[in-house]
Design a protein around this motif. Structure first.
Motif, short mmCIF file in Angstrom:
data_model
loop_
_atom_site.label_atom_id
_atom_site.label_comp_id
_atom_site.label_asym_id
_atom_site.label_seq_id
_atom_site.Cartn_x
_atom_site.Cartn_y
_atom_site.Cartn_z
N PRO A 434 0.80 -1.23 0.00
CA PRO A 434 0.00 0.00 0.00
C PRO A 434 0.83 1.28 0.00
N ILE A 435 2.00 1.26 0.63
CA ILE A 435 2.86 2.45 0.58
C ILE A 435 3.45 2.60 -0.82
N ALA A 436 3.88 1.48 -1.41
CA ALA A 436 4.45 1.54 -2.76
C ALA A 436 3.42 2.04 -3.77
N LEU A 437 2.15 1.62 -3.62
CA LEU A 437 1.11 2.08 -4.53
C LEU A 437 0.92 3.58 -4.42
N ARG A 438 0.94 4.10 -3.21
CA ARG A 438 0.80 5.53 -3.03
C ARG A 438 2.00 6.27 -3.62
N ARG A 439 3.19 5.80 -3.30
CA ARG A 439 4.40 6.46 -3.83
C ARG A 439 4.39 6.48 -5.37
N LYS A 440 3.95 5.39 -5.97
CA LYS A 440 3.94 5.30 -7.42
C LYS A 440 3.11 6.42 -8.05
N ASN A 441 2.07 6.83 -7.35
CA ASN A 441 1.13 7.80 -7.92
C ASN A 441 1.23 9.20 -7.33
N PHE A 442 2.16 9.42 -6.39
CA PHE A 442 2.35 10.75 -5.84
C PHE A 442 2.69 11.77 -6.92
#
Length: 825
Positions: A434-442
């Motif tokens: 879930p953190i990686a998904l957020r970082r990917k789209n920041f």
């Protein structure tokens, strides 16, 4: 601060690094010590809040503390049915009771103007919103339990309350609608018969985005869908609402003491719309106010009633709500039912977000009821992500419940909760961290300024840096070990994260005017320098717990180089302060603080002229440092106090160049919202036997821009986190199908207690200063309440998933019964 540890006699010290406490086992090097010592004054320091002395010693001056000569007391007869036709109200017995001075009913206010909504909103087809009149006292019909239809004025409060019980009201109970679904059903009872519908508006944002968003979702490789409820909350400020009305028949002046976050707005609404009082004949004073959280921004009918009664009787009239009245009549918060869809590529790249929301606005349109679910909610539905297509549809619905309006965060928590819950569900479906998904789209730092598809332009931010800080202070790398330890004790441990952005300091006026605002959203300050060098700073913002009397002087003291003790903050009295827009939306420093800076700059410019005259020098050569004016390159100087005195003893002034006196006013209208952001992590333990959820750890990393007082900021975050955790786990305002409030006391409404919350790890060092206000501040008051609910719920779902339970969502509050039931399924 310094200390000595007893263990092995080792000396330890505490110093500050980036405004955060650091303990070390030895003294820092001398050159490091000076740099890391906390400031003791000015911007960035954490002096104790000066107002707390009176608050903690019982010397505060709240509305209920005020008593006036000849004062009478008001009590209200309130409906015990949610929807009813008033057939008759017999007050004869009450009028004859001991001590009763007068009895008013709704019929006495039939010709009085309404209390309008502060924003005009059109439906997506261009039709105007429905705006039913909100009376001072109900007449013809009552529309929610607690709706006041009569008021008794008596010599004592007990006499007034006794007389209320003697009023005989014949109210024919009618079918009620307590939810949006019930209100929109075919054949539903109407809350307001005259507008022939229960829908206030059907709003779309941005309507031009609709077709593209629909097409993107239709063709997306992956779509995550989530239906959720943002539960209704009762504000529960420590101090109930209270008002004292007074009328001077000699001058025709009215005075209202009231618990208001926005005294100038209250004066404007009463004078221009409700009672028709000339504005210059009405003074509104909000003294110390014990909390508001949004519920005290608005004008309520009790305020007009005590003013009207005071004029009729020629005596002051006082009313103070009891806690039951507060539950029934204070504007509630939240109450959204939402369906959100997130479309992504297979690798998790965001393609589109679409939401459909029903927003319950209650029985009447409170002053900010129309903007909270629309422009304070829909414009944030892109979050801090690069999502190219966003469409928001929202229907505002009238029901037979108490009015719903802005509550700490006001639309931003609702948006964040929807986004951050659906992202977490999407991450599980795609099997992406879930953190990686957020970082990917920041949105990345080199993309600012960044215009979102929902029409906001973010000026600056660094969301990866904030997430980095969260992972550090939350020790997320150590979570697996903590989970194993919990499992060894038979508990399920979960980790929930979220990344939020909010819009504060609603602005600018020319933009919000186009969007439907019926007021300006600037603020103002007047800086008055006394002849002895002390200052009075009159501000349009109002403090009801935020620490303005401490923080504002820090700004002025930093600019002038004088002691903060010389600076007094004046607020809350419309006869003393410039016209300002009060305190809400984390706007105090960003908007009113900027007005203080501008007014202080004017003071400095004029003071330099006076100093130049005193030292027979060119104005351009005058410098101000540490409270002293000097001539550059010389040893000539005059102290601040000397210049202040000279301003009021203007002997030999060049009148054509310098006016006597030293007082300046500035109005500040922001160029844009400010955009605080943050990343939060919550760890919970779930007892699989009972479903009880315990918050074990909570970390909050925020970007508030520049910070004036770190201690106050930390306290604001702590308070917001407590409220957000309360919403996530405990608080729930419940009406039954007949519109009866089932959670009308602390026996039924679960407020968070000390043992419901953990010690927090809080950080605000990953900052990006706001680019468009002179202080570089963004706002901190709502952050904790925005970021914590999705963090808690994400953590609970993660805990259950870790225990093998296929649970993807539980609506707030995530109570033990709901968790247990979800596990059984």
């Amino acid at each position: 601060m310094l200390g000595v540890a007893s263990e092995e006699g080792a000396a330890v010290c505490e110093y500050f690094e980036n405004n955060e406490r650091v303990w070390c086992a030895k003294w820092p090097a001398s050159d490091q010590w000076e740099d890391n010592m906390p400031k003791d004054h000015g911007i960035g320091a954490s002096p104790k809040r000066r107002e707390d002395v009176r608050f903690l010693t019982g010397a505060g001056n709240y509305t209920d503390d005020i008593n006036q000569r000849g004062q009478t007391f008001a009590a209200f007869a309130r409906s015990n049915v949610a929807n009813g036709a008033i057939r008759s109200v017999n007050t004869s017995v009450a009028e004859a009771m001991p001590g009763v001075v007068a009895v008013f009913t709704g019929e006495d206010f039939v010709d009085v103007g309404g209390n309008p909504a502060g924003w005009y909103i059109e439906s997506r087809d261009g039709t105007p919103m429905k705006e039913p009149k909100r009376p001072v006292l109900a007449h013809g019909k009552v529309r929610h339990v607690g709706d006041a239809y009569a008021a008794v004025i008596a010599e004592t409060l007990d006499q007034a309350r006794d007389a209320v019980e003697a009023i005989e009201a014949d109210i024919e109970e009618l079918p009620a609608v307590a939810t949006c679904a019930a209100a929109l059903a075919d054949g539903a009872s109407l809350v307001h018969d005259e507008i022939e519908t229960n829908m206030v508006f059907d709003w779309g944002w941005i309507e031009d985005n609709r077709a593209a968003t629909d097409e993107a979702i239709k063709n997306a490789p992956h779509v995550t869908t989530l239906e959720l409820v943002n539960n209704r909350l009762v504000p529960n400020a420590m101090e109930p609402r209270a008002s004292i009305g007074d009328y001077n028949r000699g001058t025709g002046d009215y005075t209202l003491h009231t618990t208001s976050q926005n005294p100038h707005l209250t004066r404007l609404l009463i004078s221009a719309f409700v009672m028709g009082i000339p504005e210059n004949k009405l003074t509104v004073i909000a003294p110390d106010v014990g909390g508001g959280f949004g519920s005290k921004i608005y004008h309520y009918g009790e305020e007009a009633l005590v003013l009207a009664a005071a004029k009729k009787l020629g005596r002051p009239v006082k009313w103070t709500a009891d806690r039951s009245e507060s539950f029934l009549t204070d504007a509630h918060g939240r109450d959204h039912v939402t369906k959100i869809e997130l479309a992504t590529e297979e690798d998790g790249t965001f393609i589109a977000i679409r939401t459909e929301t029903l927003a319950n606005v209650g029985a009447y349109l409170s002053n900010f009821a129309t903007v909270t679910p629309t422009f304070l909610h829909g414009t944030l539905m892109a979050g801090n992500y690069t999502v190219p297509n966003v469409y928001v549809n929202l229907k505002a619905v009238l029901t037979n419940t108490a009015p719903v309006d802005a509550y700490r965060g006001a639309g931003r928590p609702e948006a964040t909760y929807s986004i951050e819950r659906v992202i977490d569900k999407c991450a599980r479906e795609l099997k992406i961290d879930p953190i990686a998904l957020r970082r990917k789209n920041f949105i990345k730092p080199d993309q600012f300024p960044y215009t979102t598809p929902v029409a906001l332009e973010y000026d600056i931010g660094n969301y990866d840096a904030v997430m980095d800080k969260l992972e550090e202070i939350g020790d997320l790398a150590g979570f697996a070990a903590r989970r194993a330890e919990s499992e060894a004790r038979g508990k399920l441990r979960g980790l929930g994260v979220n990344s939020y952005i909010e819009a504060c300091g609603i602005a600018p006026s020319n933009l919000v005017g186009v969007l439907g605002a019926r007021v300006g959203l600037y603020d103002a300050a007047t800086v008055r320098v006394n002849a002895t060098g002390s200052l009075a700073v009159m501000v349009g913002a109002h403090s009801h717990g935020q620490g303005h009397e401490t923080a504002f002087p820090q700004v002025v003291a930093e600019m002038l180089g004088i002691d903060e003790g010389q600076i007094e903050i004046v607020h809350g009295d419309t006869s003393k302060i410039p016209f300002g827009m009060g305190t809400y939306g984390s706007r105090s420093l960003a908007v009113c603080g900027s007005a203080v800076v501008r007014a202080t700059e004017k003071i400095i410019n004029k003071a330099k002229k006076i100093a130049a005259h005193m030292m027979e020098a060119a104005e351009a050569d005058i410098e101000l440092k540490d409270g002293t004016f000097s001539v550059a390159g010389t040893d000539k100087s005059v102290a601040w106090g000397e210049v202040a005195l000279k301003a009021y003893v203007p002997h030999q002034f060049p009148i054509e160049d310098i006016e006597p006196g030293l007082e300046e006013t500035a109005f500040y209208d922001p160029a844009n919202f400010t955009y605080p952001s943050g990343a939060y992590a919550c760890e919970v333990e779930v007892d699989p036997e009972t479903g009880k959820v315990t918050v074990e750890r909570f970390a909050a990393a925020d970007d508030f821009g520049n910070v004036i007082n770190p201690m106050i900021v930390e306290g604001q975050v702590h308070g917001g986190l407590g409220q957000g955790i309360g919403q996530a786990l405990l608080e729930n305002c419940i009406y039954d199908d007949d519109g009866q409030l089932l959670s009308a006391s602390y026996m039924d409404y679960a407020m968070p207690r000390a043992d419901d919350v953990p010690f927090y790890a809080v950080d605000h060092s990953a900052k990006t200063p706001c680019t468009h206000n002179p202080l570089g501040v963004k706002g901190c008051g709502e952050a904790g309440a925005i970021g914590s609910p999705p963090s808690v719920v994400n953590a609970v779902v993660d805990a259950l998933q870790s225990g093998g339970h296929d649970v993807t969502h539980i609506d707030m509050p995530v109570s033990p019964s709901r968790v247990w039931a979800a596990m059984q399924k």
